[in-house]
Design a protein around this motif. Structure first.
Motif, PDB file in Angstrom:
ATOM      1  N   VAL A 109      -3.961  48.144 -19.777  1.00 46.71           N
ATOM      2  CA  VAL A 109      -4.227  47.783 -21.165  1.00 46.71           C
ATOM      3  C   VAL A 109      -3.340  46.585 -21.460  1.00 46.71           C
ATOM      4  N   THR A 110      -3.922  45.512 -21.958  1.00 47.04           N
ATOM      5  CA  THR A 110      -3.119  44.306 -22.178  1.00 47.04           C
ATOM      6  C   THR A 110      -2.055  44.559 -23.241  1.00 47.04           C
ATOM      7  N   SER A 111      -0.933  43.888 -23.026  1.00 44.01           N
ATOM      8  CA  SER A 111       0.154  43.864 -24.001  1.00 44.01           C
ATOM      9  C   SER A 111       0.246  42.445 -24.524  1.00 44.01           C
ATOM     10  N   TYR A 112       0.849  42.297 -25.653  1.00 45.15           N
ATOM     11  CA  TYR A 112       0.948  40.964 -26.245  1.00 45.15           C
ATOM     12  C   TYR A 112       2.216  40.288 -25.742  1.00 45.15           C
ATOM     13  N   ASP A 113       2.168  39.838 -24.496  1.00 45.58           N
ATOM     14  CA  ASP A 113       3.292  39.112 -23.924  1.00 45.58           C
ATOM     15  C   ASP A 113       2.762  37.938 -23.109  1.00 45.58           C
ATOM     16  N   PRO A 114       3.597  36.944 -22.839  1.00 46.80           N
ATOM     17  CA  PRO A 114       3.124  35.748 -22.148  1.00 46.80           C
ATOM     18  C   PRO A 114       2.727  35.993 -20.695  1.00 46.80           C
ATOM     19  N   ASP A 115       3.126  37.124 -20.136  1.00 49.25           N
ATOM     20  CA  ASP A 115       2.870  37.474 -18.748  1.00 49.25           C
ATOM     21  C   ASP A 115       1.494  38.081 -18.502  1.00 49.25           C
ATOM     22  N   ASP A 117      -1.737  37.371 -18.875  1.00 47.42           N
ATOM     23  CA  ASP A 117      -2.821  36.684 -18.181  1.00 47.42           C
ATOM     24  C   ASP A 117      -2.606  36.692 -16.673  1.00 47.42           C
ATOM     25  N   ARG A 118      -1.460  36.251 -16.242  1.00 45.16           N
ATOM     26  CA  ARG A 118      -1.169  36.168 -14.813  1.00 45.16           C
ATOM     27  C   ARG A 118      -1.139  37.561 -14.182  1.00 45.16           C
ATOM     28  N   VAL A 120      -2.130  40.931 -15.312  1.00 45.42           N
ATOM     29  CA  VAL A 120      -3.237  41.896 -15.316  1.00 45.42           C
ATOM     30  C   VAL A 120      -4.608  41.281 -15.058  1.00 45.42           C
ATOM     31  N   ARG A 121      -4.732  39.982 -15.221  1.00 45.72           N
ATOM     32  CA  ARG A 121      -6.041  39.356 -14.989  1.00 45.72           C
ATOM     33  C   ARG A 121      -6.158  38.716 -13.611  1.00 45.72           C
ATOM     34  N   HIS A 122      -5.032  38.465 -12.953  1.00 43.62           N
ATOM     35  CA  HIS A 122      -5.071  37.784 -11.659  1.00 43.62           C
ATOM     36  C   HIS A 122      -4.354  38.577 -10.559  1.00 43.62           C
ATOM     37  N   GLU A 123      -3.060  38.814 -10.719  1.00 46.61           N
ATOM     38  CA  GLU A 123      -2.287  39.454  -9.651  1.00 46.61           C
ATOM     39  C   GLU A 123      -2.706  40.901  -9.397  1.00 46.61           C
ATOM     40  N   LYS A 124      -2.828  41.676 -10.451  1.00 55.32           N
ATOM     41  CA  LYS A 124      -3.126  43.092 -10.244  1.00 55.32           C
ATOM     42  C   LYS A 124      -4.524  43.339  -9.692  1.00 55.32           C
TER      43      LYS A 124
END
Length: 191
Positions: A109-115, A117-118, A120-124
């Motif tokens: 579940v996305t959190s509101y932090d600058p990390d 995008d990178r 949960v959308r790419h690395e994981k």
């Protein structure tokens, strides 16, 4: 997925993570240490909503909220998904970092932090796909969407298929999960 020069060994990471306070969630993805942002109340409500739906539809399964996984094909990454769906009691007897074999779905579940995008959308998705986890469910509060990643690619990482559903629409999680979700309530958990 090519691993960059790791910051430390997996063993050193596990030692550090085991000593971290309960309020800090550490992960080791692609050779890099990451800190997951603390969950807010809406984040917890989303995970609770999903837990109830999964348990009602599939009482033969468990949705773990804190289980760490040895992610990627070589087991060199350590991830703490927001939830892990498995057959009932699958992780009984496992330690803090379990093999992903037998995992049916991981959830972030996305959190509101600058990390976000990178991470949960790419690395994981890359490491979860490489580990062969059948489904990766990304509940994206930024975009008010749910993405179901399926058909993992163990060779290069990631998933061959990604289906996006807007909050408010009905979502059917494909096999091996086979659960239908009414996502209308998720509109209440975004900023």
């Amino acid at each position: 997925m090519a691993e960059r020069n790791p910051q430390m060994s997996v063993e050193d990471f596990e030692t550090i993570a085991s000593g971290a306070p309960a309020t800090v969630t550490l992960e080791f993805i692609d050779g890099r240490v990451g800190v997951k942002k603390a969950r807010d109340g809406d984040h917890g409500a989303v995970v609770s909503w999903l837990t109830k739906r999964c348990m009602r539809s599939r009482p033969d399964l468990d949705l773990y909220g804190t289980q760490g996984l040895r992610a990627d094909a070589g087991g060199h990454s350590r991830a703490r998904p927001d939830a892990v769906l498995t057959p009932e009691a699958h992780f009984a007897g496992h330690g803090a970092w379990a093999d992903p074999d037998g995992t049916l779905m991981v959830v972030e579940v996305t959190s509101y932090d600058p990390d976000t995008d990178r991470r949960v959308r790419h690395e994981k998705p890359a490491v979860y796909g490489q580990a062969g986890i059948p489904l990766y469910l990304l509940i994206d509060r930024d975009g008010s969407t749910i993405t179901v990643h399926s058909s993992p690619d163990r060779q290069v990482g990631g998933y061959r298929n990604a289906r996006v559903t807007k909050f408010g629409e009905t979502l059917v999680l494909p096999d091996p999960v086979g659960i239908e979700l009414d996502t209308e309530i998720l509109k209440n958990y975004v900023r």
